[in-house]
Every structure is written in C-alpha cells, then in structure tokens.
Write a protein that holds these residues in place. Structure first.
Motif, PDB file in Angstrom:
ATOM      1  N   MET A   1       0.818  -1.201   0.000  1.00 42.53           N
ATOM      2  CA  MET A   1       0.000   0.000   0.000  1.00 42.53           C
ATOM      3  C   MET A   1       0.863   1.267   0.000  1.00 42.53           C
ATOM      4  O   MET A   1       0.577   2.213  -0.708  1.00 42.53           O
ATOM      5  CB  MET A   1      -0.925  -0.047   1.227  1.00 42.53           C
ATOM      6  N   ALA A   2       1.919   1.275   0.824  1.00 44.08           N
ATOM      7  CA  ALA A   2       2.805   2.433   0.900  1.00 44.08           C
ATOM      8  C   ALA A   2       3.515   2.663  -0.440  1.00 44.08           C
ATOM      9  O   ALA A   2       3.721   3.810  -0.854  1.00 44.08           O
ATOM     10  CB  ALA A   2       3.828   2.251   2.010  1.00 44.08           C
ATOM     11  N   THR A   3       3.866   1.569  -1.112  1.00 42.13           N
ATOM     12  CA  THR A   3       4.523   1.678  -2.412  1.00 42.13           C
ATOM     13  C   THR A   3       3.595   2.329  -3.432  1.00 42.13           C
ATOM     14  O   THR A   3       4.027   3.173  -4.227  1.00 42.13           O
ATOM     15  CB  THR A   3       4.957   0.283  -2.908  1.00 42.13           C
ATOM     16  N   ALA A   4       2.328   2.000  -3.398  1.00 50.71           N
ATOM     17  CA  ALA A   4       1.352   2.588  -4.328  1.00 50.71           C
ATOM     18  C   ALA A   4       1.193   4.086  -4.073  1.00 50.71           C
ATOM     19  O   ALA A   4       1.096   4.879  -5.015  1.00 50.71           O
ATOM     20  CB  ALA A   4       0.001   1.874  -4.197  1.00 50.71           C
ATOM     21  N   ILE A   5       1.202   4.475  -2.815  1.00 47.34           N
ATOM     22  CA  ILE A   5       1.073   5.908  -2.471  1.00 47.34           C
ATOM     23  C   ILE A   5       2.299   6.668  -2.965  1.00 47.34           C
ATOM     24  O   ILE A   5       2.179   7.740  -3.556  1.00 47.34           O
ATOM     25  CB  ILE A   5       0.869   6.080  -0.953  1.00 47.34           C
ATOM     26  N   ILE A   6       3.470   6.126  -2.717  1.00 39.46           N
ATOM     27  CA  ILE A   6       4.712   6.771  -3.151  1.00 39.46           C
ATOM     28  C   ILE A   6       4.742   6.878  -4.679  1.00 39.46           C
ATOM     29  O   ILE A   6       5.098   7.923  -5.238  1.00 39.46           O
ATOM     30  CB  ILE A   6       5.946   6.011  -2.620  1.00 39.46           C
ATOM     31  N   CYS A   7       4.337   5.815  -5.365  1.00 38.52           N
ATOM     32  CA  CYS A   7       4.293   5.846  -6.832  1.00 38.52           C
ATOM     33  C   CYS A   7       3.295   6.897  -7.319  1.00 38.52           C
ATOM     34  O   CYS A   7       3.563   7.615  -8.296  1.00 38.52           O
ATOM     35  CB  CYS A   7       3.921   4.472  -7.386  1.00 38.52           C
ATOM     36  N   GLY A   8       2.159   7.010  -6.654  1.00 41.44           N
ATOM     37  CA  GLY A   8       1.172   8.025  -7.020  1.00 41.44           C
ATOM     38  C   GLY A   8       1.720   9.432  -6.855  1.00 41.44           C
ATOM     39  O   GLY A   8       1.528  10.298  -7.719  1.00 41.44           O
ATOM     40  N   ILE A   9       2.410   9.673  -5.749  1.00 45.20           N
ATOM     41  CA  ILE A   9       3.010  10.994  -5.507  1.00 45.20           C
ATOM     42  C   ILE A   9       4.062  11.297  -6.565  1.00 45.20           C
ATOM     43  O   ILE A   9       4.133  12.405  -7.097  1.00 45.20           O
ATOM     44  CB  ILE A   9       3.607  11.050  -4.088  1.00 45.20           C
TER      45      ILE A   9
END
Length: 122
Positions: A1-9
């Motif tokens: 989940m954290a990886t998806a947020i970082i990728c989105g940012i």
C-alpha cells in the motif's frame, strides 16, 4: 500500500514537471501565455541628449520577454532610454536628468525583477 502511495506521488510530481517544461518551451521562461511582450520604442534615440548613464545588475531576467519588460519599464518614462544585456544580466540606463539610485531600483522592482549594484557612468 505504501509503495502505491509513493508511486502516485511521484506520478503527480512528474506530471507537474512535464507540464511546466512544455509551458516553458511553448511560451518562454516567463510562461507569458504565448503573448509576446511589445517593445516600447524610445522617441529620442540621440545618445548625446542623455548626459547621464547608469549601469545596473538585474537578477531574474532569463529570456527576451524579460529583457523587454525591463527595457519597457524605463523606456515608457519620459527622459529615459534603456538597453538590457541578458548575457551580463544588466541594464544600461541613459537619462536626460540625474536620477536617484533608489528611483532606478524602484523601476526595476516594479517590472518584477531584483535590482543589483548601480554604477554611475557619467
């Protein structure tokens, strides 16, 4: 989940960066919206009529629109004639009357740029 947020940012930052670069390429560094700054022409182009000369560094100029904005700030005033050198980030101002340094700085600030050291040439 954290990886998806970082990728989105990261995607948002990339989008903003690309959009900014495209705007700069299309409209110049100032992002002037494609509107070319019209040059104000000086009526009296006889340099002998301008007994006072000032050289000033100007921070923040990067393109021909910046150059025109600074020149226009002086040239639209009676008794002034200015020429900008983008390579040197400076403006040479000729005037028919002696002008206080603070007035020269105020004109540059009003045009949206940061004035630097002023040298009196004559």
């Amino acid at each position: 989940m954290a990886t998806a947020i970082i990728c989105g940012i990261l995607l948002v930052f990339c989008f903003i960066g690309i959009r900014s670069s495209v705007k700069r390429i299309a409209h110049g560094c100032c992002g002037s919206g494609g509107d070319e700054v019209k040059k104000v022409k000086v009526q009296d182009r006889d340099l002998s009529h301008y007994p006072y000369s000032y050289g000033m560094k100007v921070e923040g100029m990067t393109c021909s629109n910046c150059k025109k904005r600074v020149e226009n700030a002086f040239n639209e005033k009676e008794g002034f004639w200015a020429k900008v050198d983008l390579k040197e980030n400076s403006v040479q101002v000729y005037s028919k009357q002696q002008v206080p340094k603070e007035e020269l700085r105020a004109i540059v600030r009003k045009a949206g740029y940061q004035p630097g050291e002023i040298l009196i040439n004559k």
